[in-house]
Scaffold this motif. Structure first.
Motif, PDB file in Angstrom:
ATOM      1  N   LEU A 380       0.364   7.861 -13.411  1.00  0.00           N
ATOM      2  CA  LEU A 380      -0.153   8.379 -12.147  1.00  0.00           C
ATOM      3  C   LEU A 380       0.378   7.493 -11.028  1.00  0.00           C
ATOM      4  O   LEU A 380       0.271   6.260 -11.093  1.00  0.00           O
ATOM      5  CB  LEU A 380      -1.676   8.356 -12.137  1.00  0.00           C
ATOM      6  CG  LEU A 380      -2.334   8.840 -10.835  1.00  0.00           C
ATOM      7  CD1 LEU A 380      -2.141  10.345 -10.666  1.00  0.00           C
ATOM      8  CD2 LEU A 380      -3.818   8.489 -10.813  1.00  0.00           C
ATOM      9  N   ARG A 381       0.955   8.130 -10.007  1.00  0.00           N
ATOM     10  CA  ARG A 381       1.502   7.395  -8.868  1.00  0.00           C
ATOM     11  C   ARG A 381       0.870   7.925  -7.580  1.00  0.00           C
ATOM     12  O   ARG A 381       0.460   9.089  -7.513  1.00  0.00           O
ATOM     13  CB  ARG A 381       3.024   7.570  -8.803  1.00  0.00           C
ATOM     14  CG  ARG A 381       3.707   7.432 -10.147  1.00  0.00           C
ATOM     15  CD  ARG A 381       5.195   7.612 -10.069  1.00  0.00           C
ATOM     16  NE  ARG A 381       5.605   8.731  -9.263  1.00  0.00           N
ATOM     17  CZ  ARG A 381       6.871   8.956  -8.879  1.00  0.00           C
ATOM     18  NH1 ARG A 381       7.821   8.131  -9.229  1.00  0.00           N
ATOM     19  NH2 ARG A 381       7.179  10.005  -8.147  1.00  0.00           N
ATOM     20  N   GLN A 382       0.795   7.073  -6.574  1.00  0.00           N
ATOM     21  CA  GLN A 382       0.305   7.489  -5.261  1.00  0.00           C
ATOM     22  C   GLN A 382       1.290   7.009  -4.198  1.00  0.00           C
ATOM     23  O   GLN A 382       1.790   5.884  -4.273  1.00  0.00           O
ATOM     24  CB  GLN A 382      -1.073   6.912  -4.965  1.00  0.00           C
ATOM     25  CG  GLN A 382      -1.655   7.409  -3.640  1.00  0.00           C
ATOM     26  CD  GLN A 382      -2.952   6.696  -3.277  1.00  0.00           C
ATOM     27  OE1 GLN A 382      -3.191   5.562  -3.675  1.00  0.00           O
ATOM     28  NE2 GLN A 382      -3.804   7.372  -2.521  1.00  0.00           N
ATOM     29  N   VAL A 383       1.558   7.870  -3.225  1.00  0.00           N
ATOM     30  CA  VAL A 383       2.395   7.457  -2.098  1.00  0.00           C
ATOM     31  C   VAL A 383       1.530   6.602  -1.180  1.00  0.00           C
ATOM     32  O   VAL A 383       0.551   7.073  -0.603  1.00  0.00           O
ATOM     33  CB  VAL A 383       2.952   8.670  -1.327  1.00  0.00           C
ATOM     34  CG1 VAL A 383       3.750   8.194  -0.109  1.00  0.00           C
ATOM     35  CG2 VAL A 383       3.840   9.526  -2.230  1.00  0.00           C
ATOM     36  N   ARG A 384       1.905   5.331  -1.096  1.00  0.00           N
ATOM     37  CA  ARG A 384       1.145   4.386  -0.268  1.00  0.00           C
ATOM     38  C   ARG A 384       2.106   3.309   0.246  1.00  0.00           C
ATOM     39  O   ARG A 384       3.221   3.170  -0.269  1.00  0.00           O
ATOM     40  CB  ARG A 384       0.004   3.758  -1.068  1.00  0.00           C
ATOM     41  CG  ARG A 384       0.472   2.976  -2.284  1.00  0.00           C
ATOM     42  CD  ARG A 384      -0.651   2.203  -2.957  1.00  0.00           C
ATOM     43  NE  ARG A 384      -1.619   3.033  -3.641  1.00  0.00           N
ATOM     44  CZ  ARG A 384      -2.440   2.576  -4.589  1.00  0.00           C
ATOM     45  NH1 ARG A 384      -2.394   1.281  -4.940  1.00  0.00           N
ATOM     46  NH2 ARG A 384      -3.300   3.369  -5.176  1.00  0.00           N
ATOM     47  N   PRO A 385       1.690   2.545   1.242  1.00  0.00           N
ATOM     48  CA  PRO A 385       2.570   1.495   1.752  1.00  0.00           C
ATOM     49  C   PRO A 385       2.897   0.458   0.674  1.00  0.00           C
ATOM     50  O   PRO A 385       2.015   0.003  -0.059  1.00  0.00           O
ATOM     51  CB  PRO A 385       1.762   0.872   2.885  1.00  0.00           C
ATOM     52  CG  PRO A 385       0.823   1.953   3.318  1.00  0.00           C
ATOM     53  CD  PRO A 385       0.463   2.679   2.061  1.00  0.00           C
ATOM     54  N   ASP A 386       4.151   0.105   0.570  1.00  0.00           N
ATOM     55  CA  ASP A 386       4.607  -0.964  -0.313  1.00  0.00           C
ATOM     56  C   ASP A 386       5.509  -1.849   0.541  1.00  0.00           C
ATOM     57  O   ASP A 386       6.689  -1.572   0.707  1.00  0.00           O
ATOM     58  CB  ASP A 386       5.370  -0.385  -1.505  1.00  0.00           C
ATOM     59  CG  ASP A 386       5.841  -1.462  -2.468  1.00  0.00           C
ATOM     60  OD1 ASP A 386       5.287  -2.575  -2.428  1.00  0.00           O
ATOM     61  OD2 ASP A 386       6.781  -1.196  -3.251  1.00  0.00           O
ATOM     62  N   GLY A 387       4.908  -2.895   1.105  1.00  0.00           N
ATOM     63  CA  GLY A 387       5.630  -3.673   2.105  1.00  0.00           C
ATOM     64  C   GLY A 387       5.671  -2.882   3.403  1.00  0.00           C
ATOM     65  O   GLY A 387       4.652  -2.387   3.886  1.00  0.00           O
ATOM     66  N   LYS A 388       6.874  -2.693   3.946  1.00  0.00           N
ATOM     67  CA  LYS A 388       7.024  -2.008   5.229  1.00  0.00           C
ATOM     68  C   LYS A 388       7.306  -0.507   5.079  1.00  0.00           C
ATOM     69  O   LYS A 388       7.450   0.185   6.083  1.00  0.00           O
ATOM     70  CB  LYS A 388       8.153  -2.663   6.025  1.00  0.00           C
ATOM     71  CG  LYS A 388       7.860  -4.104   6.434  1.00  0.00           C
ATOM     72  CD  LYS A 388       8.992  -4.680   7.265  1.00  0.00           C
ATOM     73  CE  LYS A 388       8.700  -6.105   7.690  1.00  0.00           C
ATOM     74  NZ  LYS A 388       9.798  -6.681   8.513  1.00  0.00           N
ATOM     75  N   LYS A 389       7.388  -0.025   3.849  1.00  0.00           N
ATOM     76  CA  LYS A 389       7.722   1.392   3.682  1.00  0.00           C
ATOM     77  C   LYS A 389       6.776   2.054   2.692  1.00  0.00           C
ATOM     78  O   LYS A 389       6.073   1.389   1.915  1.00  0.00           O
ATOM     79  CB  LYS A 389       9.165   1.546   3.196  1.00  0.00           C
ATOM     80  CG  LYS A 389       9.461   0.925   1.847  1.00  0.00           C
ATOM     81  CD  LYS A 389      10.934   1.040   1.513  1.00  0.00           C
ATOM     82  CE  LYS A 389      11.263   0.414   0.158  1.00  0.00           C
ATOM     83  NZ  LYS A 389      10.666   1.145  -0.963  1.00  0.00           N
ATOM     84  N   LEU A 390       6.758   3.385   2.721  1.00  0.00           N
ATOM     85  CA  LEU A 390       5.986   4.146   1.746  1.00  0.00           C
ATOM     86  C   LEU A 390       6.767   4.235   0.448  1.00  0.00           C
ATOM     87  O   LEU A 390       7.992   4.370   0.438  1.00  0.00           O
ATOM     88  CB  LEU A 390       5.696   5.552   2.268  1.00  0.00           C
ATOM     89  CG  LEU A 390       4.739   5.673   3.449  1.00  0.00           C
ATOM     90  CD1 LEU A 390       4.671   7.119   3.927  1.00  0.00           C
ATOM     91  CD2 LEU A 390       3.347   5.185   3.060  1.00  0.00           C
TER      92      LEU A 390
END
Length: 403
Positions: A380-390
């Motif tokens: 399961l993955r979610q689009v979320r901020p990872d550092g400065k990008k989604l």
């Protein structure tokens, strides 16, 4: 495992495909290539992927993934120099069949890999059966009855939806609207979700209790469909789209009257170059996939480092599965050579069946005995901020699917 039925296609398209297959079979009849590698000792590999059309971005990543493996292994598989021939699958059978015919007849490849679409896969399969070469698919694949020379490094097309269905049932308090593109891959993908979702006790919000289909590949305006979702009483939406259609769907969804409804999907909705193009519209989308770039294992750390150095982007499941197709060939050719066998299509095919567990960027997996497709974990993955990008950030394991 959910059984997959072939989706119906318009009569004219079926006739064109049948005619193309018949022509290709006649052309390849004399080109059966179950002999050895070329006179120069090279292994000839055919890579058939979409380099134009709706799924150009998918096919481009698949080509890059295979080429990355070659680039990081001295251009060799199993210690043999490789002659790689690449052909454009386009949007489906009418272009895939003649492209595959060229690889088999003119280039006389020893093995064929790639193929983006399920319809293309079914159309090309008779050609590889006739020629006697292994077909190593590296994107979604329909279920195949005779897998004697068929292998797969990605997934069966019903599995992404099947993997996430129970999670959606637990998280959503009410009916879910199912929507996807009207072609074989879309039918397979959505069938996996709806069958498992209903088995888990879930109910579809669609007025007739069936998935809503959007014409493929011509649908670019999804506004009328969002209006139907708004009237359905849905508490969430599940979909499958990829490539340009995924960009259109997500951007328009975020501007629609149903933007507040949770959106779940097969991971291809936000995979690869689609996510930067979608931008903030993709935030919080949950998806199911067999790969996430932040998986913590040695093979993935190596893969991600090599990929980002070459491309300065996040690697995708498309690239990973094609990279693994090269790895499978590497190990199979090496095993056949170590056993003192001549390197032929037949001996490579036999060696693939004896590989056992494989270490991959996705984690450990192996070919299923019944399907010759991976027995593997889904995430399961979610689009979320990872550092400065989604990014598509891994949330949890969902299931292990396969034979």
């Amino acid at each position: 495992m959910t059984q997959i039925a072939r989706a119906a296609r318009p009569v004219r398209r079926v006739r064109r495909t049948v005619q193309a297959v018949a022509l290709a079979l006649s052309l390849t009849a004399a080109a059966a290539c179950s002999g050895g590698a070329g006179d120069d000792g090279k292994v000839k590999v055919g890579l058939l992927v979409s380099l134009s059309g709706t799924y150009k971005s998918v096919g481009t990543d698949m080509r890059s993934g295979f080429e990355l493996y070659l680039d990081t292994h001295g251009g060799k598989l199993g210690g043999r120099e490789v002659e790689l021939s690449v052909a454009d699958e386009g949007d489906g059978p009418p272009t895939a069949v003649p492209a595959a015919t060229k690889l088999l007849k003119k280039d006389r490849v020893d093995v064929l890999t790639g193929i983006v679409g399920g319809g293309s896969f079914n159309a090309v399969l008779p050609l590889t059966k006739r020629s006697g070469i292994p077909l190593i698919g590296s994107n979604g694949r329909p279920e195949v009855k005779d897998v004697s020379n068929v292998w797969h490094t990605s997934y069966l097309s019903d599995e992404p939806g099947e993997a996430i269905a129970e999670y959606v049932k637990k998280k959503v308090d009410g009916p879910v609207y199912a929507i996807g593109p009207d072609y074989q891959g879309g039918h397979d993908e959505l069938r996996g979700f709806t069958t498992a979702f209903e088995k888990a006790g879930g109910k579809l919000a669609n007025s007739d209790g069936k998935t809503r289909w959007t014409p493929f590949p011509k649908t670019t305006n999804f506004t009328p469909y969002f209006a139907d979702i708004a009237k359905s009483g849905a508490k969430a939406v599940y979909c499958f789209y990829a490539g340009k259609a995924a960009i259109d769907f997500v951007k328009q969804y975020a501007q629609s009257d149903v933007a507040d409804l949770p959106l779940y999907s097969a991971g291809f909705l936000t995979e690869g170059s689609t996510l930067p193009a979608q931008g903030k519209a993709a935030k919080n989308i949950y998806s199911s996939l067999n790969y996430a770039p932040d998986l913590d294992n040695e093979a993935n750390r190596t893969f991600v480092a090599d990929w980002t150095e070459a491309h300065d982007t996040t690697p995708t499941t498309y690239a990973m599965s094609s990279y693994d197709a090269a790895a499978v060939l590497d190990k199979a050719i090496s095993a056949a050579a170590d056993a003192g066998k001549e390197i032929t299509s037949k001996t490579v095919n036999e060696a693939i069946g004896e590989l056992g567990q494989l270490e991959s960027p996705r984690g450990t997996w192996e070919f299923g005995d019944r399907t010759h497709a991976p027995v593997q974990k889904w995430y399961l993955r979610q689009v979320r901020p990872d550092g400065k990008k989604l990014d598509n950030v891994m949330v949890q394991d969902l299931a292990t699917l396969g034979d």
